[in-house]
Design an enzyme around this catalytic site. Structure first.
Site, short mmCIF file in Angstrom:
data_model
loop_
_atom_site.label_atom_id
_atom_site.label_comp_id
_atom_site.label_asym_id
_atom_site.label_seq_id
_atom_site.Cartn_x
_atom_site.Cartn_y
_atom_site.Cartn_z
NE ARG A 93 -3.11 -0.52 3.27
CZ ARG A 93 -3.67 -0.30 4.44
NH1 ARG A 93 -3.11 -0.76 5.55
NH2 ARG A 93 -4.77 0.40 4.51
N GLY A 102 -7.50 7.84 -3.07
CA GLY A 102 -7.65 7.30 -4.42
C GLY A 102 -6.52 7.62 -5.37
CG MET A 104 -0.50 7.24 -4.10
SD MET A 104 0.84 7.34 -5.28
CE MET A 104 1.34 9.02 -5.00
NE ARG A 341 -8.34 8.05 5.62
CZ ARG A 341 -8.30 7.62 4.38
NH1 ARG A 341 -7.23 7.76 3.66
NH2 ARG A 341 -9.35 7.03 3.84
CG HIS A 457 -13.42 9.03 -5.83
ND1 HIS A 457 -13.82 10.05 -6.68
CD2 HIS A 457 -12.10 9.20 -5.63
CE1 HIS A 457 -12.76 10.78 -7.00
NE2 HIS A 457 -11.70 10.29 -6.38
CB CYS A 831 -10.82 47.92 1.90
SG CYS A 831 -10.08 49.12 0.78
P1 ADP Z 1 -6.46 3.56 0.17
O1 ADP Z 1 -5.37 4.46 0.60
O2 ADP Z 1 -6.95 3.77 -1.21
O3 ADP Z 1 -7.53 3.46 1.20
P2 ADP Z 1 -5.39 1.16 1.24
O4 ADP Z 1 -3.94 0.92 1.16
O5 ADP Z 1 -5.90 1.62 2.55
O6 ADP Z 1 -5.80 2.12 0.08
O7 ADP Z 1 -6.04 -0.22 0.89
C1 ADP Z 1 -7.14 -0.43 0.05
C2 ADP Z 1 -8.06 -1.46 0.67
O8 ADP Z 1 -7.38 -2.68 0.94
C3 ADP Z 1 -8.61 -1.00 2.00
O9 ADP Z 1 -9.96 -1.35 2.08
C4 ADP Z 1 -7.81 -1.75 2.99
O10 ADP Z 1 -8.50 -1.93 4.19
C5 ADP Z 1 -7.54 -3.06 2.28
N1 ADP Z 1 -6.32 -3.67 2.77
C6 ADP Z 1 -5.10 -3.11 2.79
N2 ADP Z 1 -4.21 -3.92 3.39
C7 ADP Z 1 -4.87 -5.02 3.75
C8 ADP Z 1 -4.49 -6.22 4.42
N3 ADP Z 1 -3.24 -6.42 4.85
N4 ADP Z 1 -5.43 -7.15 4.63
C9 ADP Z 1 -6.69 -6.95 4.21
N5 ADP Z 1 -7.13 -5.85 3.57
C10 ADP Z 1 -6.22 -4.89 3.34
MG MG Z 2 -7.23 3.13 3.04
#
Ligand code: ADP
Ligand code: MG
Ligand code: MG
Length: 879
Positions: A93, A102, A104, A341, A457, A831
């Site tokens: 990720r 959305g 990356m 976050r 989104h 102003c």
């Molecule tokens: P974004 O920044 O677009 O939210 P994420 O990196 O958070 O992308 O991941 C996209 C989706 O994949 C999210 O729903 C996240 O919870 C899921 N996800 C990410 N890592 C894992 C993991 N290790 N196991 C299960 N689901 C995952």
């Molecule tokens: Mg996420």
């Protein structure tokens, strides 16, 4: 410095305050691990590594062993083996310092190949699950790493999936058999081989390195670069990569995945708010493929998981002292958080949450004032659909981002941008939105989608932008090719008007009546706190009594700019004004001015009444006279008749008054100096009004402002005239009014000789619109041809008409210093439109102005920005 930071087993190398190195997601994964929240183990590759990789085009030599060591720890923690049995699967990720929704891409299920997929099937006893995971990996990998798409941009993988479903005559993915999915994975691998020209990598390590490189490179994609530009995120931050053990929400109905906010992001109401899907993985919730259920239902479905979610949410809110946006996954008996976050929220929610958190003892008042984005609160002042009206509702969707807007329908982002550039108000209507629609969402008044939930989104981005949005209006059938949408047989085409009510979810036919909002409650509380903290006064630019009243309601402490010429256009006054302009001698002009004077007086009476107890700065006539005359023959002829002037002669006058560059021509104090009777008339109207209101018991504080002064003698001339006229009025009325005479500083010459001007002036007001024009030697009316290009290409950091330019700031600074050198207590304000811009307000605070003045709607924004400027000041001193 290490390149790789491990987290897992209750300990992390990183911390929440390491967002620079770990990105937001990575830093918070580390922090969650450290505070005992269940997070799958993993590691983060640093943003520093990203920048280095993008510069060098390759990884440093020791990275491989660092990653291997970290991965070994993940294997130990999970008891699984990467590429082995039981197979360890990973997610890869991205995560930059600032959240970039959305922007990356994420790859899930990494580590699967024919062998590990079989092992997974055997271990889980769920073949469907194993091969569905496998085909998803190939699909995501093909998309993110190889950038595979069809010749017309279509999704070849989704097409293949759709074909298979059609063949099997099933509607949903979950109706496909395990064998179907196994074949589908194989078919997907074929697509990769054909389109990418190389096979899908079966070696898990090769998959991992490919994915890491792809995430790093995605920092440079166009949509990421565009997003950063709009949000002023620097290009050299880089993104981190988070590699984590996969957990599975798609192992059956006892599993789930979802997103939740710890408080309602639209209204701020306390309590979990979000959506989930059982038997689903990762992005299924956000993508709007299946309709998710509200998180409250999780309590019935999986009560233990719901309790865990509540506990984790409460812990994290206390820990971060802010509303959190969580991603969770339930794998049978195990509950995991995958992300936390600071939650994005509407202005309404931001205000409520900040105020309630003070009540809960989580934050103090100063922090509450700091938390709310000044630009965002202007939303709260904006209209909503008149509750008394009964508009025709076309359909209803989810109230995804509040507020109401009226506009004409467009069906794609480019059209939205194009129409908006022509000054049209548009509603962007899409089946669902993606990052590719971002520019269109920026340009639109509102967004309407047919699919997706409250966390889709469209909803997330619209809330972030403070734009109203209705999402998931399921009855909408959109035909993009035909540029038409249909609801139950009724159709609406491109260019037709709709009203979008993001507070209720209504989609209304035509242009609904919108009304002003209420300003009490938490909003009032927060603004009162801001008022206690700020040093700058906030006034409004208001020309008419109605504007003055609104300005007071928004908390203005006086008027910083009242432009008298706007009154000239009202009703039948323009006729008298024109009479004055065509008059050939002093007597003629005076006769016409005598007709205008009582009307001006009435306006000033109205304004003084509204601004009882507060100062009112009235600017003497500023624009060149030709602005009051018609241009074309068609209008000149009837005017000649009604004024009783020969047509020929009127044409002559119109021609004679025409200027090549009116911005620099016969205007400002140059008018009042050459036609002193205009100044006399206006000053008479001001003081007769002031005396009249004072006679009713009103408390009036007029400030007469002379525009476009370059030389102190200009000001002296006008000042003498003002004083003499005021004395006459006082004698006639039998009372005196305290007043000031000052000047605008809106020419560079005035700024550089401000000390001389201050010998005469009793106050300064920086007219930063004209000061920007004259500093740049640039007419704002003509700037549209190149200024947007300048800003887009980074030649100028910002539009100098929105945010004060550094060069203009220097002139302001000089003017303040010279002016106060001459007169230490000189009252100074601003102003121009910059008076309502938070960044410019910060400068005004720092440079020591007494007040800012802005449009009534910006007054609350300015009050909050002024408080934040004062807080920033203190924080700096504290260090
Ligand atoms: P974004 O920044 O677009 O939210 P994420 O990196 O958070 O992308 O991941 C996209 C989706 O994949 C999210 O729903 C996240 O919870 C899921 N996800 C990410 N890592 C894992 C993991 N290790 N196991 C299960 N689901 C995952
Ligand atoms: Mg996420
Ligand atoms: Mg001006």
């Amino acid at each position: 410095m290490p390149n790789v930071y491990f987290f897992g087993d209750g300990h992390a190398d990183g911390r929440a305050d390491m967002k620079d190195v770990l990105g937001g997601k990575g830093a918070n994964l580390a922090e969650m691990t450290n505070v005992g929240i269940p997070v799958p183990p993993g590691f983060t590759l640093s943003t520093t590594l990203c920048i280095r990789y993008l510069a060098d085009g390759r990884f440093p030599d020791d990275l491989r062993s660092e990653v291997q060591a970290a991965l070994r720890r993940v294997e130990q923690s999970t008891g699984k083996r990467f590429g082995g049995d039981p197979p360890l699967l990973l997610s890869v990720r991205s995560g930059a310092k600032m959240s970039m929704p959305g922007m990356m891409d994420t790859i899930l299920n990494l580590g699967l190949n024919d062998a590990t997929a079989e092992a997974l099937a055997r271990r889980s006893g769920n073949q469907r699950f194993a091969y569905d995971s496998y085909r998803r990996l190939v699909q995501m990998y093909g998309d993110v790493v190889f950038g595979i798409e069809g010749p017309d941009g279509q999704d070849l993988f989704e097409d293949a999936l759709a074909r298979l479903k059609a063949q099997r005559q099933v509607g949903r993915d979950i109706d496909l058999s395990a064998e179907d999915l196994r074949r589908l994975a194989a078919r997907f691998k074929e697509i990769v081989r054909q389109e990418a020209g190389c096979p899908f990598p079966d070696d898990p390590w090769q998959q991992l390195w490919g994915a890491i490189e792809a995430v790093f490179k995605s920092w440079q994609t166009k949509r990421a670069v565009d997003y950063r530009r709009v949000h002023r995120i620097p290009d050299d931050l880089g993104t981190a990569v988070n590699v984590m053990a996969m957990v599975f929400g798609n192992l059956g109905e006892h599993c789930a995945t979802g997103v939740a906010f710890t408080r309602n992001p639209s209204t701020g109401e306390p309590g979990l708010f979000g959506e989930f899907l059982t038997n689903a993985q990762g992005e299924d919730v956000v993508a709007g493929i299946r309709d998710p259920e509200p998180v409250a239902l999780l309590q019935q479905r999986l009560p233990r998981a719901y309790a865990e979610l509540q506990r984790a949410g409460a812990t994290l809110e206390r820990h971060f002292r802010d509303m959190q946006d969580l991603e969770f996954t339930v794998e049978g008996d195990h509950f995991y958080l995958l992300q936390t976050r600071t939650g994005k929220r509407t202005a309404q929610a931001a205000v409520r949450i900040a105020v309630e958190m003070v009540g809960e003892g989580l934050i103090d008042r100063r922090e509450a004032v700091r938390r709310v984005e000044p630009d965002q609160i202007s939303q709260l002042l904006h209209p909503m659909v008149d509750p008394a009206a009964t508009p025709e509702v076309l359909t209803t969707g989810l109230p995804a981002s509040p507020g109401a807007a009226v506009g004409q329908v467009v069906f794609d982002a480019d059209a939205a941008v194009e129409r908006a550039a022509h000054g049209d108000q548009v509603i962007l209507v899409r089946r669902e939105t993606s990052a590719d629609d971002f520019h269109g969402m920026v340009a639109a008044q509102a967004i309407l989608t047919a699919r997706g939930g409250m966390t889709s989104h469209a909803a997330v981005v619209a809330r972030g932008m403070g734009k109203c949005c209705v999402a998931g209006a399921k009855e909408l059938e959109i035909d993009e090719a035909a540029q038409v949408l249909q609801v139950n047989g009724r159709s609406v085409g491109a260019g037709d008007w709709l009203t979008i009510d993001g507070s209720t979810g209504r989609v209304i036919v035509g242009r609904a009546r919108l009304v002003e909002p209420q300003l009490g409650g938490e909003f009032g509380t927060l603004m009162a706190w801001a008022d206690e903290l700020r040093r700058l006064r906030v006034r409004a630019n208001a020309d008419l009594p109605a504007d003055a009243r609104r300005a007071r309601a928004f908390g203005a402490e006086g008027i910083g700019l009242c432009r008298t010429e706007h009154m000239f256009f009202e009703g039948d006054r323009i006729q008298a004004v024109r009479e004055m302009i065509v008059a050939r001698d002093h007597e003629g002009r005076q006769r016409a001015l005598a007709k205008i004077e009582p009307m001006q007086r009435e306006d000033f009476i109205g304004i003084f009444r509204e601004m009882n107890g507060f100062p009112v700065t009235i600017r003497l006539l500023d624009p060149p006279l030709h602005e009051f005359l018609p241009r074309g023959h068609d209008e000149i002829a009837p005017l000649a008749a009604s004024l009783g002037v020969p047509l020929e002669q009127l044409h002559h006058i119109v021609e004679a008054l025409a200027e090549t560059n009116p911005m620099l021509g016969h205007r400002g104090c140059r008018l009042g100096i050459t036609y002193p009777e205009i100044t006399e008339m206006q000053v008479r109207a001001i003081f007769e009004a002031a005396c009249a209101v004072a006679a009713e018991g009103g408390d009036v504080h007029p400030e007469v402002m002379v525009p476009l002064v370059a030389h102190v003698e200009e000001l002296r001339h006008q000042l003498n005239l003002v004083r003499a006229t005021a004395e006459q009025v006082f004698a006639e009325c039998g009372r005196r009014i305290e007043y000031l005479v000052g000047t605008m500083i809106e020419l560079p010459r005035a700024a550089v000789v401000a000390d001389e001007i201050a010998t005469v002036a009793e106050f300064f007001s920086f007219g930063t619109n004209d000061l920007t024009q004259t500093t740049f030697g640039l007419s704002r009316d003509d700037a549209g041809r190149f200024l947007p290009f300048y800003v887009e290409h980074g030649i100028l950091p910002d539009d100098p008409f929105q945010t004060l330019d550094a060069g203009v700031e220097k002139l302001v600074e000089l003017g303040v210093r010279l002016g106060r050198q001459q007169k230490p207590a000189l009252k100074i304000g601003i102003c121009g439109e910059h008076g309502g811009d938070p960044r410019s307000i910060r400068f005004c605070h720092q440079v020591g102005l007494n007040y800012v003045s802005c449009s009534p709607f910006r007054v609350p924004v300015a009050r909050l920005a002024a408080a934040q400027a004062a807080l920033g000041d203190r924080a700096e001193r504290d260090v």
